[in-house]
Scaffold this motif. Structure first.
Motif, PDB file in Angstrom:
ATOM      1  N   THR A 246      -4.557  -2.762   6.659  1.00 11.00           N
ATOM      2  CA  THR A 246      -3.143  -2.445   6.471  1.00 11.00           C
ATOM      3  C   THR A 246      -2.933  -1.073   5.833  1.00 11.00           C
ATOM      4  O   THR A 246      -1.853  -0.485   5.983  1.00 11.00           O
ATOM      5  CB  THR A 246      -2.466  -3.508   5.603  1.00 11.00           C
ATOM      6  N   LYS A 247      -3.946  -0.579   5.122  1.00  6.52           N
ATOM      7  CA  LYS A 247      -3.860   0.774   4.577  1.00  6.52           C
ATOM      8  C   LYS A 247      -5.261   1.282   4.273  1.00  6.52           C
ATOM      9  O   LYS A 247      -6.180   0.495   3.994  1.00  6.52           O
ATOM     10  CB  LYS A 247      -2.984   0.830   3.324  1.00  6.52           C
ATOM     11  N   ASP A 249      -7.385   5.183   2.833  1.00  4.19           N
ATOM     12  CA  ASP A 249      -7.234   6.567   2.380  1.00  4.19           C
ATOM     13  C   ASP A 249      -8.561   7.048   1.818  1.00  4.19           C
ATOM     14  O   ASP A 249      -9.501   6.267   1.612  1.00  4.19           O
ATOM     15  CB  ASP A 249      -6.155   6.664   1.308  1.00  4.19           C
TER      16      ASP A 249
END
Length: 280
Positions: A246-247, A249
């Motif tokens: 979902t995310k 980085d």
């Protein structure tokens, strides 16, 4: 730092080679829950000279070998009624921060043996009742000769490094703000390196290069062998799949996110990254 081999304390055996004693280990499962004793906030595996002494009815018992000079067994039970108030059934996954590492690994092995025995009582080819092969974990069909062994599903888990930063991702199944590195099961026809490239491309949309083996770890959820790698970023922009991830980085400092358990290979690789890149 690579963990020491379990075989410094454990000798795998298929047939019992010594008599039981009061410190014989019993890895007793009801479904995926392990029977443990909790004494003074310590979580330990029940020990006794016999399974009968523990007053736990059992469906099957499998000899596993010798741990710390004592026999150990995998036991399958359907009972949840216990006469000893200090004993409880706990999901194995919930115990990996509380059990000794070798005990946790052997608990995982016990669970896989039990699940294999339970799901291979009948031949997958002709449906006949199978026989257990002596001297190994194997089932053979007396009718058609088909042989089956405990299933092991290889999966890769990879740290991707870019300019001294590590790629960390949040899977939809993770609690809270937990992040980890990218993982996925190997598909038929793939090499491990090809699986690394595919999983990273599918889940976060980037390409990697210079894939190097790190270490491996058995993981009994459900029957995995986690094979760890470190890779370098090659190209692309992060674009999460939205289904599993979902995310994601790039991180240098990891204090703002929750990390995996220290007993997992994911954490082992992450700690390697922190030592190599963050201590400078």
């Amino acid at each position: 730092m690579k963990r020491e081999s379990i075989y410094k304390r454990y000798v795998p055996k298929y047939e019992q080679v010594r008599e039981n004693d009061d410190n014989t280990y019993w890895f007793i499962f009801n479904s995926d829950k392990l029977l443990v004793k909790i004494i003074d906030n310590q979580v330990i595996i029940p020990t006794a000279i016999s399974i009968e002494e523990l007053n736990v009815p059992f469906k099957s018992v499998h000899y596993m070998g010798i741990l710390n000079e004592h026999n150990c067994y995998a036991v399958n039970t359907s009972s949840i009624e216990l006469q000893d108030n200090s004993m409880n059934f706990k999901p194995l996954r919930s115990l990996y921060d509380y059990l000794d590492e070798d005990i946790f690994l052997l608990s995982g092995k016990a669970l896989q043996i039990i699940k294999w025995d339970e799901t291979h009582k009948y031949c997958g080819r002709c449906g006949s009742l199978t026989d257990t092969i002596e001297g190994e974990y194997g089932k053979i069909c007396p009718k058609c000769g088909f042989i089956s062994y405990p299933r092991i599903s290889p999966a890769v888990i990879t740290a991707v490094i870019k300019d001294g930063q590590i790629l960390m991702a949040h899977n939809k199944s993770f609690p809270g703000n937990r992040h980890s590195i990218i993982a996925g099961f190997v598909e038929p026809g793939e090499t491990l390196e090809e699986c690394v490239r595919r999983e990273i491309s599918e889940e976060v949309g980037i390409k990697v290069k210079n894939i190097k083996y790190f270490s491996s770890q058995p993981w009994p959820f459900p029957n995995s062998l986690m094979i760890g790698f470190v890779a370098e970023y090659e190209s692309g922009e992060i674009c999460v799949d939205g289904e599993e991830i979902t995310k994601a980085d790039w991180f240098k400092e990891l204090d703002t996110i929750e990390l995996p358990s220290k007993m997992s290979i994911a954490r082992e690789i992450i700690d390697w990254y922190r030592e190599k890149y963050c201590s400078k």
